[in-house]
Scaffold this active site. Structure first.
Site, mmCIF file in Angstrom:
data_model
loop_
_atom_site.group_PDB
_atom_site.id
_atom_site.type_symbol
_atom_site.label_atom_id
_atom_site.label_comp_id
_atom_site.label_asym_id
_atom_site.label_seq_id
_atom_site.Cartn_x
_atom_site.Cartn_y
_atom_site.Cartn_z
ATOM 1 N N GLU A 88 0.795 -1.217 0.000
ATOM 2 C CA GLU A 88 0.000 0.000 0.000
ATOM 3 C C GLU A 88 0.835 1.278 0.000
ATOM 4 O O GLU A 88 0.359 2.321 -0.465
ATOM 5 C CB GLU A 88 -0.938 -0.003 1.218
ATOM 6 C CG GLU A 88 -1.956 -1.120 1.233
ATOM 7 C CD GLU A 88 -2.929 -1.048 0.062
ATOM 8 O OE1 GLU A 88 -3.355 0.065 -0.299
ATOM 9 O OE2 GLU A 88 -3.245 -2.110 -0.509
ATOM 10 N N SER A 394 -55.138 -26.279 33.777
ATOM 11 C CA SER A 394 -54.997 -26.749 35.168
ATOM 12 C C SER A 394 -53.693 -26.329 35.821
ATOM 13 O O SER A 394 -53.545 -26.487 37.039
ATOM 14 C CB SER A 394 -55.123 -28.274 35.216
ATOM 15 O OG SER A 394 -56.444 -28.657 34.877
#
Length: 706
Positions: A88, A394
């Site tokens: 780079e 229940s």
């Protein structure tokens, strides 16, 4: 005349020069005004990842806009640093922020190609562009980039610039910075990267999509070779090292498995995102320490999904539909046969798919350990453990039993297991004269059954039978509806509502005797938390999911503070839990006996078998499971009950959850005595009684006769 011309020339020159200076000044001001102060780079904080940890500090999830983790330069491999320099910016340590040669080369290439294609940017320019400037290729942006790069070079050392660059640059796959990239591509820490892996990472920087090894492996391999050749040219590596690195295999993208606990992750997001705001939550690098046990969560999800799939297959078979498991079928076929089989395979019919939910929490602290909101989070993000409200059937009965215990009833109290008929007079539900025999009761109720002026309700036991009378214990173990209705009529609906509220039920509860059979709607987490109150010696403890939240620097932003209160006496709570243990030992929750540890539980099945439940508890953990259809489809044919259908897979999950826990029993508080009773009569057992049972009582309430 010549003098006039000379004066005019001088005036024109001065004017032009002044105008030029003004234009240059204006242009310079325009350029510089668009550049942020370089000191902001010192304070610059890129988007960070918010991390979520489970109870054992395992990282289980990350919230982020960008996958990024900051790391100092001395922890970044030298191979990566050298690769960046060689590819780079070879003159990185020599230039003052920009490369005139690179700019000219880029300009020539742009003119030849007729478009802005060549970057020519130094590492410093790329950093300035990535942090402060847009990425659009305009001349003014390029000029500002150079100006800013020079300022950055003056303000920071080369090492600081390289460190910022390697933490900022985008590597594709949602990864910003080298640490996140190493994890994304290789599932490694930076220190574990090889030379070839370092070169590959640097190779993707210019065009992450083009050089992506998952999408374009050959292109990525060529790019990696270019990076290695460049490093060799600059003397960073030897030819032998370059050759060996080129032969390293590229990473292969693994299919991301479904992450466990996604319903729980969304649950905590809904809590914290409004509190801290979008930016802080998604970009602030928070560390969220939660209560979930991710290992047990994953096991629970697997077991629930397998069991519900089995039920789907059974139901589809009853409907004449064959469900083909594609994943299993394809494994048995060669590729050629698999392809032809796919073409010939008939289209499957639509079939209903069961949904389920599971929720577990610590009894004593309220910490949520497992939360499953459905079978597939990606298909349906609706959390059936916390957001869905269904009839508990229940499984609501323990609140009626608690109200009775507080009224002085004991497990041996005999309650009528006889049919009743209620009518609503416009203000209250009233019962027909109970003194009549059953035939007379039915006869008296007949005119009201078909009257528009009266609402009439005649509850029944499952199966339609009735025993006449039953002890409070036996009625709970067998989940007798008529006993529950007779009991709520005797102790009062309002007292039952009050008991449910103190236990932790927050949902609306109707002031009607049908409440005893669970006709109200509650959420699974709400029901489990309320039941936990009984297992916790009558102390209600609010559930919670988050232990603490820290900022990126480790500063604690919030920490869990327990919220608890006394709801019931320890004695009443123990007696109820002791009766609920009988539900597992001798009653409808018998499937849970396979755990072979003390379990207190309660089954639940709503009207028309729409909802099936099982809630079970040890002294340390309470867990609940629900099964049903999202569209509330009735299951009259399936007849899947809480005890027969849900308790088995609840048990399979809890066998894994409890396998390492000791078989601890519930603590017996002071003020409790035990007496041998006849389970049928509730009286003291005779020496010859074969089924005598050691029952718990509050001291002074034991039966006194045989």
């Amino acid at each position: 005349m010549n003098i006039l011309k000379s004066k005019f020339f001088i005036f024109s020159f001065v004017f032009a020069a002044t105008l030029g200076i003004f234009v240059c000044a204006a242009l310079t001001y325009y350029i510089v005004s668009g550049i942020p102060p370089v000191y902001e780079l010192e304070e610059y904080s890129p988007s960070l990842t918010t991390k979520v940890f489970d109870k054992n500090n395992n990282l289980i999830y990350e919230f982020s806009v960008e996958k990024r983790q900051l790391v100092p330069l001395d922890e970044i491999p030298v191979d990566i640093q050298n690769a960046v320099i060689s590819m780079e910016d070879r003159n990185f340590f020599k230039h003052a922020g920009f490369s005139l040669k690179g700019i000219v080369r880029a300009l020539v290439n742009d003119i030849v190609l007729g478009k802005a294609a060549q970057g020519g940017s130094t590492v410093t320019q790329q950093l300035s562009r990535g942090v402060f400037l847009t990425k659009e290729k305009k001349i003014i942006r390029k000029v500002r980039e150079i100006f800013l790069s020079v300022q950055i070079e003056r303000a920071f050392s080369k090492q600081e610039i390289l460190q910022m660059y390697l933490n900022e640059i985008y590597f594709g796959e949602g990864a910003y910075g080298v640490k996140a990239a190493a994890k994304k591509y290789f599932n490694k820490d930076l220190s574990e990267l090889t030379l070839g892996e370092s070169a590959m990472l640097v190779g993707v920087i210019p065009l992450p999509s083009r050089y992506n090894p998952f999408a374009h492996p050959e292109t990525a391999k060529q790019r990696r070779a270019l990076v290695l050749n460049s490093m060799q040219e600059m003397g960073f590596i030897t030819p032998e090292e370059a050759k060996a690195a080129k032969e390293e295999p590229l990473p292969e993208k693994k299919q991301a498995a479904d992450k466990p606990g996604l319903y729980f992750i969304e649950y905590i997001r809904r809590i914290l995102e409004p509190k801290y705001g979008m930016d802080t939550f998604w970009k602030g690098g928070l560390n969220i320490y939660t209560t979930i046990d991710i290992e047990k969560q994953a096991l629970a999800e697997q077991i629930m999904n397998e069991r519900l799939h089995d039920y789907d297959v059974r139901l589809a078979k009853d409907l004449g539909i064959e469900i083909v498991d594609d994943s299993i079928a394809s494994e048995a076929l060669p590729e050629e046969e698999e392809a032809s089989s796919a073409e010939e395979k008939p289209e499957q019919k639509e079939y209903p798919q069961l949904q389920g939910a599971f929720f577990a929490r610590d009894v004593k602290t309220g910490a949520i350990r497992i939360m499953i909101g459905g079978r597939n989070y990606e298909e349906s993000r609706f959390n059936r453990a916390t957001q869905a409200k269904r009839q508990p059937g229940s499984s609501f009965k323990p609140f009626v039993w608690m109200a009775a215990l507080e009224k002085g009833y004991t497990p041996s109290t005999m309650i009528k297991d006889l049919e009743m008929v209620f009518y609503y007079d416009g203000n209250n539900w009233r019962v027909f004269d109970e003194a009549k025999d059953q035939y007379s009761l039915q006869l008296a109720a007949q005119p009201f059954m078909y009257s528009k002026d009266f609402d009439v309700w005649a509850p029944r036991n499952i199966g339609g039978s009735s025993s006449g009378f039953s002890t409070l214990r036996r009625a709970l173990e067998l989940s007798r509806n008529l006993v529950a209705v007779n009991l709520i009529d005797a102790v009062g609906v309002k007292n039952t509502i009050n008991a449910a509220r103190r236990a932790g039920i927050k949902s609306a509860l109707p002031n009607a005797p049908a409440l005893a059979l669970g006709v109200s709607v509650v959420s699974l987490d709400e029901l489990v938390s309320a039941m936990s109150t009984f297992a916790n010696n009558g102390i209600y403890v609010e559930e919670y999911a988050i232990e603490r939240v820290e900022d990126q620097n480790g500063r604690v932003l919030e920490q869990h503070i327990p919220n608890e209160r006394e709801a019931f006496s320890p004695q009443d709570s123990f007696i109820l839990i002791n009766m609920m243990k009988g539900v597992v030992k001798r009653g409808t929750g018998g499937a849970a006996r396979a755990i072979k540890k003390p379990i207190a539980g309660k089954t639940g099945t709503s009207q028309s078998y729409r909802d099936a439940w099982f809630i079970g508890m040890t002294p340390n953990i309470a867990a609940g499971a629900w099964m049903g259809y999202d569209d509330d489809t009735a299951q009259e044919k399936g007849r899947w009950t809480g005890g027969g259908a849900v308790a088995p897979w609840w048990t399979a999950i809890m066998q894994e959850v409890l396998k390492d826990e000791p078989a601890a029993d519930f603590h017996v508080p002071d003020g409790i005595s035990f007496a041998s009773v006849n389970p049928e009569t509730g009286k003291l057992a005779l020496p010859g009684d074969r089924n005598k049972f050691l029952e718990a009582f509050k001291k002074g309430t034991e039966p006194s006769s045989f």
